[in-house]
Enzyme design. Structure first.
Site, PDB file in Angstrom:
ATOM      1  CB  SER A 162     -58.538  42.194 -36.213  1.00 15.06           C
ATOM      2  OG  SER A 162     -58.880  41.178 -35.309  1.00 15.06           O
ATOM      3  CG  ASP A 239     -59.904  45.159 -28.845  1.00 11.53           C
ATOM      4  OD1 ASP A 239     -60.657  44.184 -28.698  1.00 11.53           O
ATOM      5  OD2 ASP A 239     -59.298  45.400 -29.914  1.00 11.53           O
ATOM      6  CG  HIS A 273     -61.369  44.378 -32.301  1.00 11.46           C
ATOM      7  ND1 HIS A 273     -60.005  44.331 -32.052  1.00 11.46           N
ATOM      8  CD2 HIS A 273     -61.583  43.549 -33.358  1.00 11.46           C
ATOM      9  CE1 HIS A 273     -59.436  43.491 -32.910  1.00 11.46           C
ATOM     10  NE2 HIS A 273     -60.364  43.012 -33.718  1.00 11.46           N
TER      11      HIS A 273
END
Length: 296
Positions: A162, A239, A273
């Site tokens: 991320s 995600d 995610h």
């Protein structure tokens, strides 16, 4: 089975060992030290396989974590230790930003994507962040040199998730002489054009968007061109942050095409995610960095 190890810190080491736990054929360590870059104490975890504990040079992976995380998240949740043990690889997980502690008042923001836990691995230029938020310098200069001096490291690859995936891509391409390999998991690919990044960069850099561009992974790759024989990126196809436009994976793909940078980009069906996703693909990333290290 009896083991005898001789790895120890140097006599004048700035590191303080916080904990050690046996894990597979190696040990999970935590350390703290006083950082000159952030002007605060900083912590990191490091997994040392038995080869490293015995003093043998081993390839290492520097893992940069995402928003709201610290050194614990990947260390506790990603389950990387077994694969690192099998391949004889070191994995280091620093904190994501400086933090307030006794005697250290670090600025913060009520938004989770700005402030403590949200450094974006850049060096801030604007008050009140400029004194402490120097994570680029911390990672590529201070921590990098400290790791090379204190541990038996042969080479270092960089990865992250991320915001940390953004950091891995950005720092890997800005400083290719320091890293032998790059990968990323669900990275923020165009931070200067995402809502998270725009909010953070307005704070850290002010309105100078030329500084924003210099802290954008995709724009950096397009500017500097090919630096690695291959990079690996995994993205969960389910995600929610991808759907919301925070990650902009297609811009990374476009930048790599323009830069002629070979990219293996995999959309993983059904994955989100979370660290469940990271667990599912982390072994492939460890093997990617191991293969690149054999060529260095």
């Amino acid at each position: 089975m009896n083991h005898s190890y001789n790895h120890s810190l140097s006599a004048n080491s700035p590191l303080t060992k916080k904990s050690v736990n046996r894990c597979f054929d190696g040990e999970q360590h935590y350390y703290s030290h006083q950082s000159t870059s952030t002007k605060t104490p900083m912590t990191f975890s490091i997994y040392l396989p038995d080869e490293a504990l015995a003093g043998r040079l081993c390839p290492a992976i520097l893992y940069l974590s995402g928003l709201t995380c610290n050194a614990d998240n990947v260390t506790h949740k990603a389950h990387f230790q077994q694969k690192c043990s099998e391949l004889g690889m070191i994995l280091i997980a620093p904190d994501t930003s400086p933090r307030s502690s006794e005697g250290h008042d670090v600025p913060n923001d009520e938004r989770y994507f700005v402030g403590q836990g949200a450094s974006y691995y850049i060096d801030a230029t604007q008050a009140p962040w400029v004194d402490n938020f120097n994570m680029q310098s911390y990672i590529v200069d201070e921590l990098y040199d400290l790791l090379r001096s204190e541990f038996p490291i042969h080479s270092i690859g960089i990865t992250g998730h991320s915001m940390g995936g953004h950091g891995a891509l950005l720092l890997g391409f800005k400083f290719p002489s320091k890293f032998v390999s790059v990968s990323a998991l669900s990275p923020v690919c165009a931070a200067s054009e995402s809502a998270w990044g725009e909010a953070a960069y307005t704070e850290y850099f002010g309105k100078d968007e030329s500084l924003w561009s210099q802290a954008d992974a995709s724009k950096t790759i397009e500017k500097v061109g090919q630096q690695y024989s291959s990079i690996l990126v995994d993205q969960g196809a389910a995600d929610n942050f991808l759907a919301e436009g925070q990650l902009q994976t297609s811009k990374l793909q476009q930048a790599c095409e323009k830069a002629k940078q070979p990219l293996t980009l995999r959309y993983q069906a059904g994955h989100d995610h979370s660290y469940y996703f990271i667990q599912s693909v982390i072994n492939d990333h460890i093997e990617h960095h191991w293969r690149m290290a054999q060529l260095s």
